[in-house]
Scaffold this motif. Structure first.
Motif, PDB file in Angstrom:
ATOM      1  N   ILE A   1      24.054 -21.045   6.316  1.00 29.21           N
ATOM      2  CA  ILE A   1      23.138 -19.950   6.027  1.00 29.21           C
ATOM      3  C   ILE A   1      21.760 -20.245   6.611  1.00 29.21           C
ATOM      4  O   ILE A   1      21.364 -21.393   6.743  1.00 29.21           O
ATOM      5  CB  ILE A   1      23.030 -19.672   4.513  1.00 29.21           C
TER       6      ILE A   1
ATOM      7  N   GLY B   1      18.403 -17.843   3.329  1.00 24.91           N
ATOM      8  CA  GLY B   1      19.640 -17.386   2.715  1.00 24.91           C
ATOM      9  C   GLY B   1      19.781 -17.847   1.280  1.00 24.91           C
ATOM     10  O   GLY B   1      18.982 -18.638   0.770  1.00 24.91           O
ATOM     11  N   GLU B   2      20.804 -17.348   0.641  1.00 26.84           N
ATOM     12  CA  GLU B   2      21.061 -17.682  -0.756  1.00 26.84           C
ATOM     13  C   GLU B   2      22.516 -18.089  -0.950  1.00 26.84           C
ATOM     14  O   GLU B   2      23.403 -17.616  -0.245  1.00 26.84           O
ATOM     15  CB  GLU B   2      20.797 -16.471  -1.659  1.00 26.84           C
TER      16      GLU B   2
ATOM     17  N   THR C   1      29.290 -17.408  -3.356  1.00 26.09           N
ATOM     18  CA  THR C   1      28.934 -16.479  -2.286  1.00 26.09           C
ATOM     19  C   THR C   1      27.689 -16.964  -1.567  1.00 26.09           C
ATOM     20  O   THR C   1      26.849 -17.658  -2.149  1.00 26.09           O
ATOM     21  CB  THR C   1      28.683 -15.059  -2.822  1.00 26.09           C
ATOM     22  N   ASP C   2      27.599 -16.596  -0.290  1.00 28.88           N
ATOM     23  CA  ASP C   2      26.379 -16.897   0.450  1.00 28.88           C
ATOM     24  C   ASP C   2      25.974 -15.696   1.278  1.00 28.88           C
ATOM     25  O   ASP C   2      26.749 -14.760   1.459  1.00 28.88           O
ATOM     26  CB  ASP C   2      26.539 -18.152   1.318  1.00 28.88           C
ATOM     27  N   THR C   3      24.753 -15.731   1.758  1.00 28.04           N
ATOM     28  CA  THR C   3      24.223 -14.658   2.598  1.00 28.04           C
ATOM     29  C   THR C   3      24.125 -15.133   4.043  1.00 28.04           C
ATOM     30  O   THR C   3      23.232 -14.727   4.776  1.00 28.04           O
ATOM     31  CB  THR C   3      22.844 -14.191   2.095  1.00 28.04           C
TER      32      THR C   3
ATOM     33  N   LYS D   1      27.164 -10.735   7.257  1.00 35.31           N
ATOM     34  CA  LYS D   1      26.715 -10.441   5.892  1.00 35.31           C
ATOM     35  C   LYS D   1      26.931 -11.580   4.910  1.00 35.31           C
ATOM     36  O   LYS D   1      26.276 -11.637   3.883  1.00 35.31           O
ATOM     37  CB  LYS D   1      27.393  -9.181   5.375  1.00 35.31           C
ATOM     38  N   GLY D   2      27.880 -12.450   5.160  1.00 32.66           N
ATOM     39  CA  GLY D   2      28.093 -13.554   4.235  1.00 32.66           C
ATOM     40  C   GLY D   2      29.553 -13.788   3.913  1.00 32.66           C
ATOM     41  O   GLY D   2      30.440 -13.098   4.419  1.00 32.66           O
TER      42      GLY D   2
ATOM     43  N   GLU E   1      32.424 -15.207   0.696  1.00 31.41           N
ATOM     44  CA  GLU E   1      32.717 -15.494  -0.707  1.00 31.41           C
ATOM     45  C   GLU E   1      33.990 -16.331  -0.768  1.00 31.41           C
ATOM     46  O   GLU E   1      34.983 -16.020  -0.131  1.00 31.41           O
ATOM     47  CB  GLU E   1      32.922 -14.203  -1.489  1.00 31.41           C
TER      48      GLU E   1
END
Length: 90
Positions: A4, A8-9, A26-28, A79-80, A82
């Motif tokens: 990320i 990012g998160e 999950t990540d962004t 977008k990420g 999960e």
């Protein structure tokens, strides 16, 4: 964390569903292509070149399955990603 950008998160949640502990990570980040998602749990598969061994996710999958659980990857490129881990509650 390596996947990320700096802003990012990563979010981790847990819940109980049908006598299973469900953990969602999950990540962004940039996401994983469909082709890479199919191989992400294979030993020695890496997109990091010489910086990775390709063992991390296969070890995670092995540990989850050793406890009677499952893990899956859902991702949208750009977008990420999960990861969903399901472990039986005994």
């Amino acid at each position: 964390m390596e996947a990320i950008p700096d802003t990012g998160e990563i979010n981790i949640t847990g819940s109980i569903e049908n006598e299973e502990l469900v953990i969602s990570v999950t990540d962004t980040g940039e996401g994983v292509s469909a082709e890479n998602a199919e191989n992400i749990f294979e030993p020695f598969f890496t997109t990091k070149g010489s910086k990775g061994t390709g063992l991390g996710m296969s070890i995670v999958k092995s540990n989850v399955e050793a406890h009677g659980g499952t893990i899956e990857c859902r991702s949208t490129p750009g977008k990420g990603t999960e990861f969903i881990i399901r472990l039986p509650i005994r």
